[in-house]
Design a protein around this motif. Structure first.
Motif, PDB file in Angstrom:
ATOM      1  N   ILE A   1       0.833  -1.427   0.001  1.00  0.00           N
ATOM      2  CA  ILE A   1      -0.088   0.023   0.088  1.00  0.00           C
ATOM      3  C   ILE A   1       0.912   1.228   0.093  1.00  0.00           C
ATOM      4  O   ILE A   1       2.024   1.133   0.558  1.00  0.00           O
ATOM      5  CB  ILE A   1      -0.817  -0.045   1.215  1.00  0.00           C
ATOM      6  CG1 ILE A   1      -0.271  -0.065   2.380  1.00  0.00           C
ATOM      7  CG2 ILE A   1      -1.952  -1.096   1.176  1.00  0.00           C
ATOM      8  CD1 ILE A   1      -0.840   0.103   3.778  1.00  0.00           C
ATOM      9  N   PRO A   2       0.428   2.287  -0.575  1.00  0.00           N
ATOM     10  CA  PRO A   2       1.315   3.334  -0.490  1.00  0.00           C
ATOM     11  C   PRO A   2       1.320   3.943   0.928  1.00  0.00           C
ATOM     12  O   PRO A   2       0.552   3.854   1.827  1.00  0.00           O
ATOM     13  CB  PRO A   2       0.188   4.720  -1.093  1.00  0.00           C
ATOM     14  CG  PRO A   2      -0.554   3.714  -1.961  1.00  0.00           C
ATOM     15  CD  PRO A   2      -0.741   2.589  -1.325  1.00  0.00           C
ATOM     16  N   LYS A   3       2.528   4.832   1.148  1.00  0.00           N
ATOM     17  CA  LYS A   3       2.719   5.080   2.635  1.00  0.00           C
ATOM     18  C   LYS A   3       1.685   6.048   2.960  1.00  0.00           C
ATOM     19  O   LYS A   3       1.435   5.763   4.427  1.00  0.00           O
ATOM     20  CB  LYS A   3       4.299   5.836   2.654  1.00  0.00           C
ATOM     21  CG  LYS A   3       4.850   5.949   3.925  1.00  0.00           C
ATOM     22  CD  LYS A   3       6.159   6.528   3.962  1.00  0.00           C
ATOM     23  CE  LYS A   3       7.288   5.357   3.563  1.00  0.00           C
ATOM     24  NZ  LYS A   3       8.550   5.935   3.652  1.00  0.00           N
ATOM     25  N   TYR A   4       1.188   6.995   2.421  1.00  0.00           N
ATOM     26  CA  TYR A   4       0.291   7.981   2.759  1.00  0.00           C
ATOM     27  C   TYR A   4      -0.915   7.141   3.341  1.00  0.00           C
ATOM     28  O   TYR A   4      -1.505   7.692   4.230  1.00  0.00           O
ATOM     29  CB  TYR A   4      -0.086   8.906   1.805  1.00  0.00           C
ATOM     30  CG  TYR A   4      -1.009   8.726   0.810  1.00  0.00           C
ATOM     31  CD1 TYR A   4      -2.573   8.791   1.060  1.00  0.00           C
ATOM     32  CD2 TYR A   4      -0.946   7.866  -0.386  1.00  0.00           C
ATOM     33  CE1 TYR A   4      -3.454   8.350   0.186  1.00  0.00           C
ATOM     34  CE2 TYR A   4      -2.134   7.501  -1.108  1.00  0.00           C
ATOM     35  CZ  TYR A   4      -3.361   7.702  -0.955  1.00  0.00           C
ATOM     36  OH  TYR A   4      -4.283   7.381  -1.610  1.00  0.00           O
ATOM     37  N   TYR A   5      -1.298   6.027   2.472  1.00  0.00           N
ATOM     38  CA  TYR A   5      -2.434   5.420   2.788  1.00  0.00           C
ATOM     39  C   TYR A   5      -2.349   4.670   4.467  1.00  0.00           C
ATOM     40  O   TYR A   5      -3.388   4.736   4.958  1.00  0.00           O
ATOM     41  CB  TYR A   5      -2.801   4.392   1.852  1.00  0.00           C
ATOM     42  CG  TYR A   5      -4.405   3.938   2.099  1.00  0.00           C
ATOM     43  CD1 TYR A   5      -5.543   4.526   1.403  1.00  0.00           C
ATOM     44  CD2 TYR A   5      -4.458   2.716   2.927  1.00  0.00           C
ATOM     45  CE1 TYR A   5      -6.762   3.989   1.816  1.00  0.00           C
ATOM     46  CE2 TYR A   5      -6.096   2.277   3.224  1.00  0.00           C
ATOM     47  CZ  TYR A   5      -6.947   2.990   2.470  1.00  0.00           C
ATOM     48  OH  TYR A   5      -8.405   2.650   2.792  1.00  0.00           O
ATOM     49  N   ALA A   6      -1.229   4.161   4.566  1.00  0.00           N
ATOM     50  CA  ALA A   6      -0.939   3.566   5.816  1.00  0.00           C
ATOM     51  C   ALA A   6      -1.022   4.622   6.843  1.00  0.00           C
ATOM     52  O   ALA A   6      -1.491   4.217   8.085  1.00  0.00           O
ATOM     53  CB  ALA A   6       0.536   2.808   5.862  1.00  0.00           C
TER      54      ALA A   6
END
Length: 256
Positions: free
Chosen positions: A26-31
């Motif tokens: 997953i994209p880091k921003y989503y985490a």
């Protein structure tokens, strides 16, 4: 961080796997967004959010990563701007898709409805509007435009068109901050029969965004309604624009 994100999978009311693709990357921003969403539950409605710098240090990411996560949470209505800071937003207003007025729908949720008058004008009916409200081309019609409020917060914009012949004293007898449906029903004895509605997502025009007090990029929910009276005659046309971050709509489905 990945282990913390897994806690958001398969929770009722959330997307399946909380948006995590099957390959698990997953994209880091989503985490970070998932972690901030968990923090919002702890802070509660109205709780002030830590600064971008504090959040970046807490989750060991860049401020731009935090900023992207916050942008999505703002668009989803989980956060709202308050002064120079950001606070946890309350739950969205649930408006039923039914022949009930905005006033009635907001009151049912314990909120205080209101409206600010933008304008009430009378003009000759154009051809494109005539059939929808049962008017002759050129016949006088009213256009009533108001900003919708919930506890003094601007949440939408409503435009109503109706023949002057159906409400000849609208400019004299009607209180602009009250329910238009209540005025027709109680003041003029006009009963509502049924209506056709179409719902779509749009972006507000610069004028609409200014009136509602939102950024032009904020998604809006637009409802077109053509109503008929108890005898099945065309009555009104309503164009209602609602903030996508403050509203959701509900309906009950039955077999045909």
């Amino acid at each position: 961080m990945e282990e913390q994100t897994q806690r958001h999978q398969h929770l009722p009311g959330r997307p399946v796997r909380s948006g995590i693709p099957e390959h698990g990357r997953i994209p880091k921003y989503y985490a970070v967004k998932a972690l901030i969403a968990e923090l919002l539950d702890e802070l509660g409605e109205g709780g002030p959010l830590p600064t971008e710098r504090d959040l970046a240090e807490r989750y060991a990411v860049s401020r731009e990563t935090v900023r992207q996560a916050l942008r999505e949470l703002l668009l989803e209505g989980r956060l709202r701007r308050s002064g120079r800071g950001t606070v946890v937003a309350g739950p969205k207003l649930e408006q039923p898709l039914s022949l009930a007025s905005y006033t009635e729908g907001v009151r049912r949720q314990g909120r205080r409805p209101g409206r600010n008058l933008i304008g009430l004008e009378r003009f000759p009916c154009p051809d494109g509007l005539a059939a929808g409200i049962g008017a002759e081309s050129g016949e006088p019609v009213w256009h009533l435009e108001r900003v919708l409020l919930a506890d003094d917060e601007r949440v939408g914009l409503e435009s109503t068109y109706i023949r002057v012949a159906r409400a000849p004293r609208l400019d004299v007898d009607f209180q602009p901050d009250s329910s238009f449906y209540g005025y027709l029903r109680d003041g003029l004895g006009i009963a509502f029969g049924e209506a056709d509605e179409k719902l779509e997502t749009v972006l507000a025009t610069p004028r609409e965004a200014l009136l509602i007090g939102t950024p032009p990029a904020l998604p809006m929910l637009l409802i077109h309604r053509f109503s008929r009276d108890g005898q099945g005659r065309p009555l009104e046309r309503v164009r209602s624009l609602y903030r996508g971050d403050r509203f959701s709509f509900t309906t009950r489905l039955r077999p045909e």
